[in-house]
Design an enzyme around this catalytic site. Sequence first.
Site, PDB file in Angstrom:
ATOM      1  CG  ASN A   1     -34.374 -12.660  -1.291  1.00 29.10           C
ATOM      2  OD1 ASN A   1     -34.113 -12.419  -2.493  1.00 29.10           O
ATOM      3  ND2 ASN A   1     -34.910 -13.580  -1.273  1.00 29.10           N
TER       4      ASN A   1
ATOM      5  CE  LYS B   1     -37.541 -13.100  -0.302  1.00 29.62           C
ATOM      6  NZ  LYS B   1     -39.245 -13.848   0.784  1.00 29.62           N
TER       7      LYS B   1
ATOM      8  CD  GLU C   1     -39.458 -16.778  -0.831  1.00 31.61           C
ATOM      9  OE1 GLU C   1     -38.944 -16.769  -1.965  1.00 31.61           O
ATOM     10  OE2 GLU C   1     -40.338 -16.417   0.450  1.00 31.61           O
TER      11      GLU C   1
ATOM     12  N   GLY D   1     -43.509 -13.276   4.319  1.00 31.74           N
ATOM     13  CA  GLY D   1     -44.667 -12.330   3.263  1.00 31.74           C
ATOM     14  C   GLY D   1     -45.288 -12.254   3.917  1.00 31.74           C
TER      15      GLY D   1
ATOM     16  CB  SER E   1     -43.025 -10.291   8.119  1.00 31.55           C
ATOM     17  OG  SER E   1     -43.714 -10.647   7.880  1.00 31.55           O
TER      18      SER E   1
HETATM   19  P1  13P Z   1     -40.419 -10.735   3.685  1.00 30.41           P
HETATM   20  O1  13P Z   1     -39.299 -10.334   3.925  1.00 30.41           O
HETATM   21  O2  13P Z   1     -40.833 -10.155   2.915  1.00 30.41           O
HETATM   22  O3  13P Z   1     -41.018 -11.606   5.133  1.00 30.41           O
HETATM   23  O4  13P Z   1     -39.204 -11.803   3.267  1.00 30.41           O
HETATM   24  C1  13P Z   1     -38.329 -12.829   4.231  1.00 30.41           C
HETATM   25  C2  13P Z   1     -37.442 -13.350   2.970  1.00 30.41           C
HETATM   26  O5  13P Z   1     -37.819 -14.368   2.800  1.00 30.41           O
HETATM   27  C3  13P Z   1     -35.982 -12.742   3.163  1.00 30.41           C
HETATM   28  O6  13P Z   1     -35.336 -13.900   2.078  1.00 30.41           O
END
Ligand code: 13P
Length: 252
Positions: free
Chosen positions: A9, A11, A96, A172, A213
């Site tokens: 992802n 983002k 999110e 995150g 993470s």
């Molecule tokens: P991280 O791997 O950056 O923690 O994000 C996880 C996430 O939200 C994947 O959709």
Amino acid sequence: MRTPIVAGNWKMHKTVAQAVELTRSLRRALVDVSGVEVVLCPPFTALAATREAIGPAKIGLGSQDMHFEEQGAFTGEVSPSMVAELCQFVILGHSERRQYFGETDAGDNKKARAARAHNLTPIICVGENLDQNRAGETAAWVGGQVRSAFEGISPEDASRVVIAYEPIWAIGTGLAAEPAEVNQIIGVSIRGTLSDIFGETVAQSIRVQYGGSVKPDNVAAFAIQPEIDGALVGGASLKSDRFVELVKAFTP
Ligand code: 13P
């Protein structure tokens, strides 16, 4: 046996040029990898170029969201058929989106049904926040989210859905959940709920990823858990070598 699925992802990262560069690099690095499904989820603006960069490689493409309506006056939104023109997957109900853009369980259920109607595989995100976790409410909360997400979905369509269990406090933060606890939550709260709704055979066919993470140094501990069928990766999916390590960790 469920085929593991590792999705990146991205983002709100990657311009078109950066998306193409990353995709080309992943394509080269993953050419000999089999037994695990790989999905890239760039921003809407980079979907078409990423699809072209994937070319004939066995790498899936997903959007990070979509609207449930077929078309209309919904400024800024993208419809299921628009997504289905380019993608095989769609991430739905990411925390999110729920947190910053007011998405609800009911709205995400409409999106999940629309996705299946367009033969898209939804990756439906569920997960508790830190307060709920500390209060011991994880099982009930996550079970409820699963129930809402699958409302009105047939058993045949259900087995085509992917669930991503992403505890909000682990996203995150660098603070991943305990792999054994994740295994337990998926087995009891997620697959248990799916079994209540659809029966054990369908419940056993649905893939459940962990997200939050996931990194090269902790991925092995998740990959060995029997209930964890892959990962939904944010930060570590933005660099080719790191993402490739995560994919390889889930190869059988
Ligand atoms: P991280 O791997 O950056 O923690 O994000 C996880 C996430 O939200 C994947 O959709």
